[in-house]
Design a protein around this motif. Structure first.
Motif, PDB file in Angstrom:
ATOM      1  N   UNK A  37      -3.578  12.225  -1.035  1.00 51.80           N
ATOM      2  CA  UNK A  37      -2.631  12.750  -0.058  1.00 51.80           C
ATOM      3  C   UNK A  37      -3.225  12.581   1.332  1.00 51.80           C
ATOM      4  N   UNK A  38      -2.459  11.949   2.224  1.00 47.07           N
ATOM      5  CA  UNK A  38      -2.903  11.740   3.601  1.00 47.07           C
ATOM      6  C   UNK A  38      -1.813  12.249   4.528  1.00 47.07           C
ATOM      7  N   UNK A  39      -2.172  13.184   5.398  1.00 48.01           N
ATOM      8  CA  UNK A  39      -1.254  13.683   6.423  1.00 48.01           C
ATOM      9  C   UNK A  39      -1.899  13.450   7.770  1.00 48.01           C
ATOM     10  N   UNK A  40      -1.209  12.739   8.658  1.00 51.98           N
ATOM     11  CA  UNK A  40      -1.764  12.465   9.979  1.00 51.98           C
ATOM     12  C   UNK A  40      -0.660  12.376  11.018  1.00 51.98           C
ATOM     13  N   UNK A  41      -0.968  12.812  12.211  1.00 50.56           N
ATOM     14  CA  UNK A  41      -0.045  12.662  13.331  1.00 50.56           C
ATOM     15  C   UNK A  41      -0.411  11.440  14.161  1.00 50.56           C
ATOM     16  N   UNK A  42      -1.384  10.681  13.703  1.00 54.50           N
ATOM     17  CA  UNK A  42      -1.814   9.458  14.379  1.00 54.50           C
ATOM     18  C   UNK A  42      -0.699   8.421  14.300  1.00 54.50           C
ATOM     19  N   UNK A  43      -0.467   7.684  15.384  1.00 55.60           N
ATOM     20  CA  UNK A  43       0.585   6.665  15.392  1.00 55.60           C
ATOM     21  C   UNK A  43       0.073   5.304  14.938  1.00 55.60           C
ATOM     22  N   UNK A  44      -1.183   5.230  14.516  1.00 51.10           N
ATOM     23  CA  UNK A  44      -1.746   3.965  14.052  1.00 51.10           C
ATOM     24  C   UNK A  44      -1.180   3.588  12.680  1.00 51.10           C
ATOM     25  N   UNK A  45      -1.327   2.314  12.321  1.00 49.85           N
ATOM     26  CA  UNK A  45      -0.877   1.818  11.030  1.00 49.85           C
ATOM     27  C   UNK A  45      -1.915   2.123   9.957  1.00 49.85           C
ATOM     28  N   UNK A  46      -1.447   2.605   8.805  1.00 53.01           N
ATOM     29  CA  UNK A  46      -2.319   2.912   7.671  1.00 53.01           C
ATOM     30  C   UNK A  46      -1.948   2.006   6.508  1.00 53.01           C
ATOM     31  N   UNK A  47      -2.943   1.366   5.892  1.00 49.83           N
ATOM     32  CA  UNK A  47      -2.759   0.591   4.676  1.00 49.83           C
ATOM     33  C   UNK A  47      -3.446   1.342   3.545  1.00 49.83           C
ATOM     34  N   UNK A  48      -2.728   1.556   2.440  1.00 53.92           N
ATOM     35  CA  UNK A  48      -3.314   2.310   1.334  1.00 53.92           C
ATOM     36  C   UNK A  48      -2.866   1.694   0.015  1.00 53.92           C
ATOM     37  N   UNK A  49      -3.826   1.326  -0.808  1.00 55.33           N
ATOM     38  CA  UNK A  49      -3.519   0.770  -2.123  1.00 55.33           C
ATOM     39  C   UNK A  49      -4.246   1.517  -3.213  1.00 55.33           C
ATOM     40  N   UNK A  50      -3.620   1.612  -4.368  1.00 54.71           N
ATOM     41  CA  UNK A  50      -4.254   2.297  -5.484  1.00 54.71           C
ATOM     42  C   UNK A  50      -5.547   1.636  -5.919  1.00 54.71           C
ATOM     43  N   UNK A  51      -5.634   0.308  -5.781  1.00 56.83           N
ATOM     44  CA  UNK A  51      -6.857  -0.426  -6.116  1.00 56.83           C
ATOM     45  C   UNK A  51      -7.577  -0.878  -4.853  1.00 56.83           C
ATOM     46  N   UNK A  52      -6.852  -1.474  -3.901  1.00 55.20           N
ATOM     47  CA  UNK A  52      -7.473  -1.898  -2.637  1.00 55.20           C
ATOM     48  C   UNK A  52      -6.462  -1.814  -1.502  1.00 55.20           C
ATOM     49  N   UNK A  53      -6.983  -1.517  -0.312  1.00 51.30           N
ATOM     50  CA  UNK A  53      -6.106  -1.449   0.861  1.00 51.30           C
ATOM     51  C   UNK A  53      -5.624  -2.824   1.284  1.00 51.30           C
ATOM     52  N   UNK A  54      -6.514  -3.827   1.202  1.00 55.58           N
ATOM     53  CA  UNK A  54      -6.185  -5.155   1.707  1.00 55.58           C
ATOM     54  C   UNK A  54      -6.915  -6.214   0.900  1.00 55.58           C
ATOM     55  N   UNK A  55      -6.268  -7.368   0.707  1.00 56.20           N
ATOM     56  CA  UNK A  55      -6.919  -8.499   0.052  1.00 56.20           C
ATOM     57  C   UNK A  55      -6.640  -9.769   0.832  1.00 56.20           C
ATOM     58  N   UNK A  56      -7.652 -10.642   0.918  1.00 56.53           N
ATOM     59  CA  UNK A  56      -7.539 -11.926   1.590  1.00 56.53           C
ATOM     60  C   UNK A  56      -8.053 -13.019   0.672  1.00 56.53           C
ATOM     61  N   UNK A  57      -7.207 -14.020   0.403  1.00 63.41           N
ATOM     62  CA  UNK A  57      -7.623 -15.168  -0.394  1.00 63.41           C
ATOM     63  C   UNK A  57      -8.298 -14.731  -1.700  1.00 63.41           C
ATOM     64  N   UNK A  58      -7.631 -13.836  -2.438  1.00 66.74           N
ATOM     65  CA  UNK A  58      -8.246 -13.199  -3.605  1.00 66.74           C
ATOM     66  C   UNK A  58      -7.279 -13.113  -4.768  1.00 66.74           C
ATOM     67  N   UNK A  59      -7.821 -12.728  -5.924  1.00 67.16           N
ATOM     68  CA  UNK A  59      -7.025 -12.490  -7.129  1.00 67.16           C
ATOM     69  C   UNK A  59      -7.376 -11.123  -7.694  1.00 67.16           C
ATOM     70  N   UNK A  60      -6.361 -10.344  -7.991  1.00 74.09           N
ATOM     71  CA  UNK A  60      -6.540  -9.056  -8.666  1.00 74.09           C
ATOM     72  C   UNK A  60      -5.803  -9.137  -9.990  1.00 74.09           C
ATOM     73  N   UNK A  61      -6.511  -8.866 -11.085  1.00 75.62           N
ATOM     74  CA  UNK A  61      -5.882  -8.977 -12.405  1.00 75.62           C
ATOM     75  C   UNK A  61      -6.249  -7.788 -13.278  1.00 75.62           C
ATOM     76  N   UNK A  62      -5.296  -7.429 -14.165  1.00 76.21           N
ATOM     77  CA  UNK A  62      -5.519  -6.392 -15.174  1.00 76.21           C
ATOM     78  C   UNK A  62      -5.996  -5.069 -14.580  1.00 76.21           C
ATOM     79  N   UNK A  63      -5.364  -4.657 -13.490  1.00 80.43           N
ATOM     80  CA  UNK A  63      -5.681  -3.375 -12.864  1.00 80.43           C
ATOM     81  C   UNK A  63      -4.482  -2.445 -12.978  1.00 80.43           C
ATOM     82  N   UNK A  64      -4.779  -1.154 -13.104  1.00 84.22           N
ATOM     83  CA  UNK A  64      -3.719  -0.185 -13.378  1.00 84.22           C
ATOM     84  C   UNK A  64      -3.953   1.085 -12.569  1.00 84.22           C
ATOM     85  N   UNK A  65      -2.921   1.519 -11.854  1.00 80.97           N
ATOM     86  CA  UNK A  65      -2.985   2.782 -11.123  1.00 80.97           C
ATOM     87  C   UNK A  65      -2.046   3.787 -11.760  1.00 80.97           C
ATOM     88  N   UNK A  66      -2.580   4.966 -12.072  1.00 79.95           N
ATOM     89  CA  UNK A  66      -1.765   6.035 -12.641  1.00 79.95           C
ATOM     90  C   UNK A  66      -1.767   7.267 -11.753  1.00 79.95           C
TER      91      UNK A  66
END
Length: 195
Positions: A9-38
């Motif tokens: 849980x994230x609560x903020x009054x900041x006007x900046x952009x937030x990236x949030x992923x269950x496994x990773x926030x950001x990926x570049x030139x990558x492969x993600x396989x067989x991952x599960x978020x519950x």
């Protein structure tokens, strides 16, 4: 990799952009396989909150997300069951069963998809069973941007959607010409939808 019984849980009054992923926030030139978020992910922000069950944002290069699942409930301004912002991404054999809630404020356009909120690439052999709910805080006449919600991808530009299905409900508390809703795709440009 599986994340079980986690809750963010994230609560903020900041006007900046937030990236949030269950496994990773950001990926570049990558492969993600067989991952599960519950786990549930809820981001309440004055700015843009990009939330993905697996990945918040795919950036530069060729990116692949394959054989991944999300069962957690997700909340933000741009939410995808698997990927929030998908640039140059192939999403293959993935599914979402978590419920998705996106909120739009007067200066933030909302995007939601059972698999991806926004996609530039391909989505193949994916499905969604979770609900997708688009919520406006005020009258639509006060909003500056377009808004998208759909069972597979909300905003699909240059995206090919193949052999995908949605059985989740899509809901919105207000509709006008700036709101794009779809059972599979909210809006597509220069892409294909087949099977």
């Amino acid at each position: 990799l599986s994340l079980i019984d986690s809750k963010y849980e994230v609560d903020t009054t900041d006007s900046e952009t937030i990236h949030f992923g269950g496994i990773t926030n950001r990926m570049n030139n990558s492969c993600i396989s067989n991952c599960h978020n519950m786990g549930d992910i809820m981001v309440n922000s004055e700015g843009r909150a990009y939330v993905g069950g697996i990945v918040g944002n795919t950036g530069v290069g060729e990116n692949i997300v394959i054989n991944c699942t999300n069962c957690g409930n997700l909340t933000g301004t741009s939410v995808g069951g698997i990927v929030s912002i998908g640039n140059s991404v192939s999403i293959i054999n993935c599914y979402n069963t978590g419920n998705i809630s996106v909120y739009a404020s007067s200066d933030v356009g909302a995007k939601a998809g059972g698999v991806a909120a926004t996609s530039r690439g391909e989505i193949t052999n994916c499905y969604n069973k979770g609900t997708v709910d688009l919520v406006f805080e005020n009258s639509l006449e006060n909003y500056l941007y377009s808004h998208y919600a759909a069972g597979i991808v909300g905003d699909g530009y240059n995206t090919d959607v193949t052999n995908c299905n949605n059985s989740g409900n899509i809901s919105c508390n207000a509709v006008d010409s700036s709101v794009y809703l779809g059972g599979v795709v909210g809006m597509t440009s220069n892409g294909t939808i087949s099977n």
